[in-house]
Design a protein around this motif. Structure first.
Motif, short mmCIF file in Angstrom:
data_model
loop_
_atom_site.label_atom_id
_atom_site.label_comp_id
_atom_site.label_asym_id
_atom_site.label_seq_id
_atom_site.Cartn_x
_atom_site.Cartn_y
_atom_site.Cartn_z
N ASP A 94 68.29 58.52 21.93
CA ASP A 94 69.42 58.64 22.86
C ASP A 94 70.39 59.77 22.50
OD1 ASP A 94 68.43 56.60 24.42
OD2 ASP A 94 69.55 55.06 23.35
N VAL A 95 71.14 59.64 21.38
CA VAL A 95 72.16 60.64 21.06
C VAL A 95 72.06 61.03 19.59
CG1 VAL A 95 74.61 61.22 21.07
CG2 VAL A 95 73.72 59.59 22.74
N ILE A 96 72.02 62.34 19.32
CA ILE A 96 72.15 62.83 17.96
C ILE A 96 73.13 63.99 17.95
CG2 ILE A 96 69.81 62.15 17.32
CD1 ILE A 96 69.07 65.16 17.40
N MET A 97 73.64 64.31 16.78
CA MET A 97 74.56 65.43 16.62
C MET A 97 73.91 66.47 15.71
SD MET A 97 78.44 65.50 15.08
CE MET A 97 77.84 65.19 13.41
N GLU A 98 73.89 67.70 16.14
CA GLU A 98 73.38 68.78 15.32
C GLU A 98 74.46 69.23 14.34
OE1 GLU A 98 71.35 72.01 17.16
OE2 GLU A 98 70.59 70.77 18.80
N SER A 99 74.19 69.07 13.06
CA SER A 99 75.16 69.45 12.03
C SER A 99 74.42 70.19 10.93
CB SER A 99 75.85 68.20 11.46
OG SER A 99 74.89 67.30 10.93
N PRO A 100 75.10 71.02 10.15
CA PRO A 100 74.43 71.84 9.13
C PRO A 100 73.88 71.00 7.98
CG PRO A 100 76.81 72.06 8.96
CD PRO A 100 76.55 71.30 10.22
#
Length: 413
Positions: free
Chosen positions: A302-308
């Motif tokens: 459903d939802v993910i966040m792209e982070s370093p």
């Protein structure tokens, strides 16, 4: 007979010494533990006492020893105990002691916690706190790390783990080597009665410039299910002596080569198709057991966040993006799903996540911020340039003062 003696001397109760009970190790004990009750009477002029022990409301003496030992203690031994003394060959007696209650539990359990948090940056302080559930008396503690190989998991005792009865293991300045999964254990008595091993508590330390990096492809910490994922340990010498380890809440500590749907070639671990239970912390471990570059990886639909993946350097920009998943496909990012933090500072370090009104929220990702090396150099250069300007004037001033003092000393009266 005991009741009769108490009646005869009732008028002199205030003159009677009172018996006192001591317990070793504690009133709350554990099944199979060794427990000793001791009766003491401080009676002036009495050289020898005949002791009597009573349990609960029974009038029957169950022991006539000054010290009575239960070895091992069982459920049937639980109850209220008090003692009483009478002078051997004399007429004096003591008052009854206050009753003490002995309770019993099954095997003692050690509980481990971490303060202030398990995600740290090099130099941060951290404390492991080991406690025994339901008991706090007489324990000494030991700490261990979990170590995994391709076919085994074992406990490794920390070389400096004997810290006495305090129950705290404190590291004043965390280093990369402190990354790992910890457990503790407590013991007391002679022979030693040992608790079970505690729950596991991981500690993750991110470094400013680690000697080995965990390279993740795709390069992000959050992933959707059913996609391939590659994790590689890389150092400057391109050595293949590194292995990928992971720790998950559901399965604990694991080696990549033992995972289903995964394989390890050299220093690269490849997960063929991710599932949600792959969520956990992954890191690189050397042949000697050193741990480096832990990364928290989450797998969620459903939802993910792209982070370093790697720490962000102070002064750089940080970009966070939200991705959405529907019916097995990635949806093109709608507008306003990107956040940019300009000129990152140490205060921006912490956990981040994004939230959608209909699809829910993403997992949390730890964003680590490291001090800029170039800023440090600029600071040093600035200091040196300042000194180069100040020092000539300072030197001239000292010489003038010295010359002035000399002239005064040569001036005749």
């Amino acid at each position: 007979m005991r009741v009769l003696i108490s009646h005869i001397h009732s008028r002199h109760t205030k003159e009677k010494p009172k018996a006192k009970v001591s317990i070793k190790p504690d009133q709350h004990v554990f099944r199979e533990e060794k427990v000793t009750l001791r009766c003491d009477i401080d009676g002036e002029g009495v050289t020898s006492w005949q002791y009597s022990w009573y349990k609960d409301s029974s009038n029957s003496v169950f022991s006539e020893l000054q010290e009575h030992t239960f070895s091992p203690f069982t459920e049937s031994d639980a109850g209220k105990y008090f003692c009483y003394g009478a002078e051997r060959g004399g007429s004096r007696s003591s008052q009854d002691s206050d009753a003490v209650t002995l309770t019993v539990s099954n095997r003692a359990q050690a509980v481990l916690s971490v303060s202030p948090q398990k995600w740290l940056t090099e130099g941060d302080p951290v404390t492991l706190i080991c406690e025994v559930y339901g008991s706090s008396t007489g324990w000494t503690f030991s700490w261990y790390t979990l170590t995994a190989s391709s076919d085994n998991i074992y406990f490794q005792l920390l070389s400096d783990s004997s810290r006495g009865a305090g129950g705290n293991y404190t590291v004043s300045s965390a280093a990369l080597k402190h990354t790992g999964v910890y457990v503790c254990r407590a013991e007391r008595g002679e022979p030693a009665y040992k608790t079970t091993f505690s729950n596991t508590q991981p500690v993750w330390v991110t470094g400013v410039s680690p000697r080995v990096s965990l390279i993740i492809s795709p390069s992000r910490t959050q992933h959707f299910p059913s996609v391939p994922l590659s994790l590689s340990c890389e150092d400057q010498s391109n050595s293949d002596r590194w292995r990928v380890r992971r720790y998950t809440d559901s399965l604990g500590l694991e080696d990549c080569s033992s995972l289903r749907r995964a394989s390890q070639t050299g220093s690269t671990c490849t997960i063929n198709s991710t599932i949600t239970s792959d969520t956990g912390v992954y890191w690189c471990q050397s042949e000697s057991g050193e741990n480096y570059h832990p990364v928290n990886i989450t797998v969620q639909a459903d939802v993910i966040m792209e982070s370093p993946v790697h720490p962000v350097t102070e002064g750089d920009n940080l970009t966070l993006r939200a991705d959405f998943y529907k019916d097995g496909s990635l949806i093109q990012n709608p507008k306003n799903t990107e956040m940019i933090i300009s000129t990152v500072s140490k205060s921006h370090e912490g956990f981040y996540y994004c939230k959608h009104s209909e699809r829910g929220e993403s997992p949390k990702s730890w964003i680590s911020v490291r001090v800029s090396h170039s800023e440090s150099q600029i600071s040093v250069l600035h200091t040196l340039s300042s000194l180069s300007v100040v020092c000539p004037y300072l030197l001239v001033t000292v010489m003038l003062i010295f010359k002035c003092c000399r002239m005064r000393g040569e001036t005749p009266d």
